[in-house]
Design a protein around this motif. Structure first.
Motif, PDB file in Angstrom:
ATOM      1  N   ASN A   2      -9.143 -12.766  18.932  1.00  0.00           N
ATOM      2  CA  ASN A   2      -8.199 -13.094  17.907  1.00  0.00           C
ATOM      3  C   ASN A   2      -7.021 -11.797  17.733  1.00  0.00           C
ATOM      4  O   ASN A   2      -7.240 -10.759  17.896  1.00  0.00           O
ATOM      5  N   LEU A   3      -5.685 -12.071  17.510  1.00  0.00           N
ATOM      6  CA  LEU A   3      -4.563 -11.397  17.194  1.00  0.00           C
ATOM      7  C   LEU A   3      -4.327 -11.698  15.767  1.00  0.00           C
ATOM      8  O   LEU A   3      -4.143 -12.695  15.279  1.00  0.00           O
ATOM      9  N   VAL A   4      -4.336 -10.605  15.094  1.00  0.00           N
ATOM     10  CA  VAL A   4      -4.244 -10.643  13.535  1.00  0.00           C
ATOM     11  C   VAL A   4      -3.156  -9.553  13.011  1.00  0.00           C
ATOM     12  O   VAL A   4      -3.335  -8.424  13.305  1.00  0.00           O
ATOM     13  N   LEU A   5      -2.086 -10.227  12.217  1.00  0.00           N
ATOM     14  CA  LEU A   5      -1.097  -9.237  11.595  1.00  0.00           C
ATOM     15  C   LEU A   5      -1.776  -8.988  10.256  1.00  0.00           C
ATOM     16  O   LEU A   5      -1.916  -9.967   9.438  1.00  0.00           O
ATOM     17  N   ALA A   6      -1.932  -7.686   9.906  1.00  0.00           N
ATOM     18  CA  ALA A   6      -2.430  -7.297   8.794  1.00  0.00           C
ATOM     19  C   ALA A   6      -1.317  -6.942   7.875  1.00  0.00           C
ATOM     20  O   ALA A   6      -0.738  -6.008   7.197  1.00  0.00           O
ATOM     21  N   SER A   7      -0.621  -8.320   7.480  1.00  0.00           N
ATOM     22  CA  SER A   7       0.732  -8.053   6.641  1.00  0.00           C
ATOM     23  C   SER A   7       0.767  -9.739   6.361  1.00  0.00           C
ATOM     24  O   SER A   7       0.332 -10.739   7.010  1.00  0.00           O
ATOM     25  N   THR A   8       1.665  -9.968   5.158  1.00  0.00           N
ATOM     26  CA  THR A   8       2.071 -11.084   4.526  1.00  0.00           C
ATOM     27  C   THR A   8       3.605 -11.109   4.743  1.00  0.00           C
ATOM     28  O   THR A   8       4.208 -11.816   4.180  1.00  0.00           O
ATOM     29  N   GLU A  29      -5.530  -5.164   1.552  1.00  0.00           N
ATOM     30  CA  GLU A  29      -5.378  -4.444   0.203  1.00  0.00           C
ATOM     31  C   GLU A  29      -5.317  -3.163   0.184  1.00  0.00           C
ATOM     32  O   GLU A  29      -6.824  -2.578   0.522  1.00  0.00           O
ATOM     33  N   THR A  30      -4.454  -2.326   0.154  1.00  0.00           N
ATOM     34  CA  THR A  30      -4.488  -1.001   0.331  1.00  0.00           C
ATOM     35  C   THR A  30      -3.341  -0.365  -0.460  1.00  0.00           C
ATOM     36  O   THR A  30      -2.494  -1.032  -1.018  1.00  0.00           O
ATOM     37  N   ASP A  31      -3.732   0.801  -1.011  1.00  0.00           N
ATOM     38  CA  ASP A  31      -3.034   1.573  -2.289  1.00  0.00           C
ATOM     39  C   ASP A  31      -1.874   2.433  -1.042  1.00  0.00           C
ATOM     40  O   ASP A  31      -2.243   3.130  -0.394  1.00  0.00           O
ATOM     41  N   GLU A  32      -0.724   1.995  -1.633  1.00  0.00           N
ATOM     42  CA  GLU A  32       0.430   2.708  -0.626  1.00  0.00           C
ATOM     43  C   GLU A  32       0.974   3.857  -1.330  1.00  0.00           C
ATOM     44  O   GLU A  32       2.005   4.452  -1.002  1.00  0.00           O
ATOM     45  N   THR A  33       0.185   4.549  -2.050  1.00  0.00           N
ATOM     46  CA  THR A  33       0.755   5.937  -2.603  1.00  0.00           C
ATOM     47  C   THR A  33       0.846   6.851  -1.745  1.00  0.00           C
ATOM     48  O   THR A  33      -0.459   7.100  -0.885  1.00  0.00           O
ATOM     49  N   PRO A  34       1.960   7.905  -1.643  1.00  0.00           N
ATOM     50  CA  PRO A  34       1.687   8.792  -0.578  1.00  0.00           C
ATOM     51  C   PRO A  34       0.713  10.032  -1.062  1.00  0.00           C
ATOM     52  O   PRO A  34       0.535  10.018  -2.409  1.00  0.00           O
ATOM     53  N   LEU A  35      -0.093  10.515  -0.235  1.00  0.00           N
ATOM     54  CA  LEU A  35      -0.682  11.656  -0.833  1.00  0.00           C
ATOM     55  C   LEU A  35      -0.057  12.654  -1.042  1.00  0.00           C
ATOM     56  O   LEU A  35       0.930  13.146  -0.469  1.00  0.00           O
ATOM     57  N   ARG A  53      -7.520  -1.278   9.044  1.00  0.00           N
ATOM     58  CA  ARG A  53      -8.879  -1.353   8.810  1.00  0.00           C
ATOM     59  C   ARG A  53      -9.137  -1.948   7.744  1.00  0.00           C
ATOM     60  O   ARG A  53     -10.401  -2.777   7.664  1.00  0.00           O
ATOM     61  N   ALA A  54      -8.444  -2.134   6.649  1.00  0.00           N
ATOM     62  CA  ALA A  54      -8.731  -3.277   5.609  1.00  0.00           C
ATOM     63  C   ALA A  54      -8.917  -4.569   5.922  1.00  0.00           C
ATOM     64  O   ALA A  54      -9.822  -5.370   5.626  1.00  0.00           O
ATOM     65  N   VAL A  55      -8.213  -5.203   6.905  1.00  0.00           N
ATOM     66  CA  VAL A  55      -8.302  -6.459   7.222  1.00  0.00           C
ATOM     67  C   VAL A  55      -9.405  -6.727   8.501  1.00  0.00           C
ATOM     68  O   VAL A  55     -10.173  -7.515   8.623  1.00  0.00           O
ATOM     69  N   ALA A  56      -9.680  -5.544   9.053  1.00  0.00           N
ATOM     70  CA  ALA A  56     -10.724  -5.620  10.291  1.00  0.00           C
ATOM     71  C   ALA A  56     -12.223  -6.075   9.779  1.00  0.00           C
ATOM     72  O   ALA A  56     -12.839  -6.669  10.518  1.00  0.00           O
ATOM     73  N   VAL A  57     -12.620  -5.804   8.595  1.00  0.00           N
ATOM     74  CA  VAL A  57     -13.731  -6.084   8.155  1.00  0.00           C
ATOM     75  C   VAL A  57     -13.959  -7.703   8.060  1.00  0.00           C
ATOM     76  O   VAL A  57     -15.290  -8.005   8.126  1.00  0.00           O
ATOM     77  N   ARG A  58     -13.011  -8.423   8.003  1.00  0.00           N
ATOM     78  CA  ARG A  58     -13.164  -9.981   8.070  1.00  0.00           C
ATOM     79  C   ARG A  58     -12.856 -10.518   9.404  1.00  0.00           C
ATOM     80  O   ARG A  58     -13.064 -11.617   9.855  1.00  0.00           O
ATOM     81  N   TRP A  59     -12.553  -9.558  10.482  1.00  0.00           N
ATOM     82  CA  TRP A  59     -12.254 -10.132  11.820  1.00  0.00           C
ATOM     83  C   TRP A  59     -13.008  -9.160  12.913  1.00  0.00           C
ATOM     84  O   TRP A  59     -12.402  -8.088  13.491  1.00  0.00           O
ATOM     85  N   PRO A  60     -14.392  -9.639  13.105  1.00  0.00           N
ATOM     86  CA  PRO A  60     -15.138  -8.816  14.092  1.00  0.00           C
ATOM     87  C   PRO A  60     -14.770  -8.720  15.445  1.00  0.00           C
ATOM     88  O   PRO A  60     -15.192  -7.772  16.136  1.00  0.00           O
TER      89      PRO A  60
END
Length: 191
Positions: A2-8, A29-35, A53-60
């Motif tokens: 599958n090809l998955v775009l981790a974005s809406t 679902e990621t916190d976009e705050t700069p370190l 990585r956040a999306v990868a857990v749902r797409w093995p």
């Protein structure tokens, strides 16, 4: 795979459609705050990888595409304005200046664990804009959901003097030249 775009993002989806490959989208679902002390280019690259990585857990069994963009002028970072007032203030600050838009791309192969990350900067030179030009632009295009408050793919192009860069799609949010290279490295045939 599958090809998955981790974005809406509608902008990123429209860009990916140009490659004429079937794909799905999934919201990271990621916190976009700069370190603290993190450079804008580093922030964009880290967030692109974190989104994948956040999306990868749902797409093995997939190739996951993550992307992020950080606009900056020196040490000042311009995010998504969210309101007309902030969009106007951002454009007033950027007028007559050259702003760097750091667009990062990540491709994660969930089967092999391989992660490719690349940053594609674009230097954007804004015209010396009047307050009236800025207000008219914001009222017409409502660029409240894009870093730096200017959509070069739309009316925002009239705000610019130049935008040299290696990939014209990077400024819109998904560098397709780099993405095509990464997807070919994963065995996809393009075109």
């Amino acid at each position: 795979m599958n090809l998955v775009l981790a974005s809406t993002s509608a902008y990123r989806r429209m860009l990916l459609e140009r490659l004429q490959l079937p794909f799905s989208t999934d919201r990271p679902e990621t916190d976009e705050t700069p370190l603290p002390g993190e450079y804008p280019a580093t922030t964009a690259e880290r967030l692109a990888a974190e989104k994948a990585r956040a999306v990868a857990v749902r797409w093995p069994d997939a190739l996951i595409i993550g992307s992020d963009q950080v606009a900056c002028l020196g040490d000042e970072i311009f995010g998504k304005p969210g309101t007309e007032e902030r969009a106007i203030a951002q454009l007033q600050r950027m007028r007559g200046q050259t702003v760097t838009f750091h667009t990062a791309l990540a491709v994660l192969n969930t089967r092999s664990g391989r992660l490719q990350v690349e940053g594609v900067p674009t230097q954007v030179r804004f015209r010396p804009l009047s307050d009236d030009e800025i207000r008219r632009y914001v009222a017409k295009e409502r660029p409240l959901d894009c870093a730096g408050s200017a959509k070069s793919e739309g009316l925002g192009i009239t705000l610019l003097d130049a935008m040299p860069g290696d990939d014209p799609t990077a400024l819109i949010g998904l560098p397709l030249i780099a993405l095509a290279r990464m997807l070919r490295a994963e065995g996809l045939e393009l075109p």
